[in-house]
Design an enzyme around this catalytic site. Structure first.
Site, PDB file in Angstrom:
ATOM      1  N   ASP A  16      -8.816   5.692   4.764  1.00  0.00           N
ATOM      2  CA  ASP A  16      -8.435   4.283   4.695  1.00  0.00           C
ATOM      3  C   ASP A  16      -9.417   3.509   5.565  1.00  0.00           C
ATOM      4  OD1 ASP A  16      -7.079   1.975   4.157  1.00  0.00           O
ATOM      5  OD2 ASP A  16      -5.404   2.379   5.502  1.00  0.00           O
ATOM      6  N   LYS A 131      -7.250  -2.139  -6.934  1.00  0.00           N
ATOM      7  CA  LYS A 131      -6.038  -2.364  -6.142  1.00  0.00           C
ATOM      8  C   LYS A 131      -5.429  -3.721  -6.482  1.00  0.00           C
ATOM      9  CE  LYS A 131      -5.708  -0.989  -1.823  1.00  0.00           C
ATOM     10  NZ  LYS A 131      -6.015  -0.838  -0.367  1.00  0.00           N
ATOM     11  N   PHE A 177       3.718   1.616   1.762  1.00  0.00           N
ATOM     12  CA  PHE A 177       3.215   1.299   3.103  1.00  0.00           C
ATOM     13  C   PHE A 177       4.190   1.769   4.184  1.00  0.00           C
ATOM     14  CE2 PHE A 177      -0.274  -2.126   2.918  1.00  0.00           C
ATOM     15  CZ  PHE A 177      -0.930  -1.456   1.902  1.00  0.00           C
TER      16      PHE A 177
END
Length: 317
Positions: A16, A131, A177
């Site tokens: 990430d 995304k 998340f």
């Protein structure tokens, strides 16, 4: 064997980060970026050649100031993605402007443009994930894009309604998340002390999604994201994928305690429920105050960082 190596036995590890040096160091399968990560990378001296190339590209394309800024910011994202792809065997995720999160048509248009830019550089679309925020409009845009072999990574996912709608739309991958869910409950003093990973609402959310997907045999990949501590990552060992920031990858690499697989596919019978309607999706998502708040907050923050990047580019156009 360190914990990062051990984790890779159960789970595909994704970086990430927009930091190419971190990608080289930890050798993930895939990598994800977002406007915040791209903004951070754009401020580094070592990435200025990518910025200059994007500015030159925008000037060559022509148009008014606004058009040039849009083209330059898109090209920055593509340039960074191309550099990352040179160092990983798998896919890179590139995000659509968060300001289009409630505009299905613009999500599709922007996604198609980003893929076209990659393909102009010889990058096959099979190595790209687009995304999109997990709004109803973003999910419907992804459903359309998937039919044209443009695979999507649905981000800012906080509610079970979002996860279910994504699976029903046949999207390639979701990014629940974990850390931001944890933050919401932690800020309200709603977590146990001392910390217990199995009681972490972010961990419990991914467990629920994982078992639901495997039980009903949805093909959508689950990639846990947004971690705050190593314990959250290890609690999700066995998840399809986990996208992990460099400082947590470093911690995993420095630890050698054995780890176990905590998520395993279900062997229950197979059936898939009727898809959620738009009204049912909005109602069920709205029943989760955390999800409503964190989704809107995340969209706003990504939009702010996108605007900061555009402001940075503006002076050179």
């Amino acid at each position: 064997m360190n914990q990062l190596e051990a984790l890779k036995q159960f789970t595909t590890v994704v970086a990430d980060s927009g930091d190419i040096e971190s990608v080289r160091k930890y050798r993930p399968e895939d990598a994800t970026t977002n406007p915040s990560l791209i903004l951070n990378a754009a401020c580094l001296e070592s990435y200025q050649h990518l910025i200059k190339d994007a500015i030159d590209y925008a000037k060559k394309q022509g148009g008014n100031k606004k058009t040039k800024i849009i083209n330059a910011s898109d090209k920055v994202a593509i340039n960074l993605g191309i550099e990352i792809l040179k160092n990983i065997p798998g896919r890179v995720s590139t995000e659509v402007d968060a300001r289009f999160s409630f505009d299905r048509g613009m999500c599709v248009t922007k996604a198609e443009k980003l893929v076209r830019l990659y393909e102009e550089h010889g990058i096959d679309r099979s190595r790209i994930l687009i995304k999109l925020a997990s709004t109803w409009e973003g999910i419907k845009a992804a459903e359309e894009l998937e039919k044209n072999d443009i695979h999507c990574n649905m981000t800012l996912l906080f509610s079970f309604a979002q996860a279910r709608a994504c699976a029903e739309a046949g999207v390639f991958l979701i990014s629940p998340f974990v850390g931001r869910i944890y933050d919401w409950y932690n800020n309200r003093k709603l977590l146990l002390e001392p910390y217990v990973a199995d009681e972490d609402p972010g961990i419990k959310s991914v467990h629920r999604i994982y078992h639901y997907y495997k039980k009903h045999r949805y093909n959508t990949i689950i990639m846990g994201a947004s971690f705050r501590k190593v314990e959250q990552i290890l609690a999700l060992s066995g998840c399809d994928r986990l996208t992990i920031s460099p400082h947590l990858l470093e911690q995993l690499q420095s630890r050698s305690e054995p780890i176990e697989r905590n998520l395993k596919p279900s062997t229950e019978g197979f059936y898939q429920p009727a898809p959620l309607s738009e009204a049912a999706f909005r109602w069920e998502h709205n029943q989760d105050p955390m999800a409503v708040e964190k989704l809107s907050e995340g969209i706003r923050q990504f939009a702010v960082d996108q605007q900061k990047l555009e402001h940075m580019l503006m002076s050179s156009l």
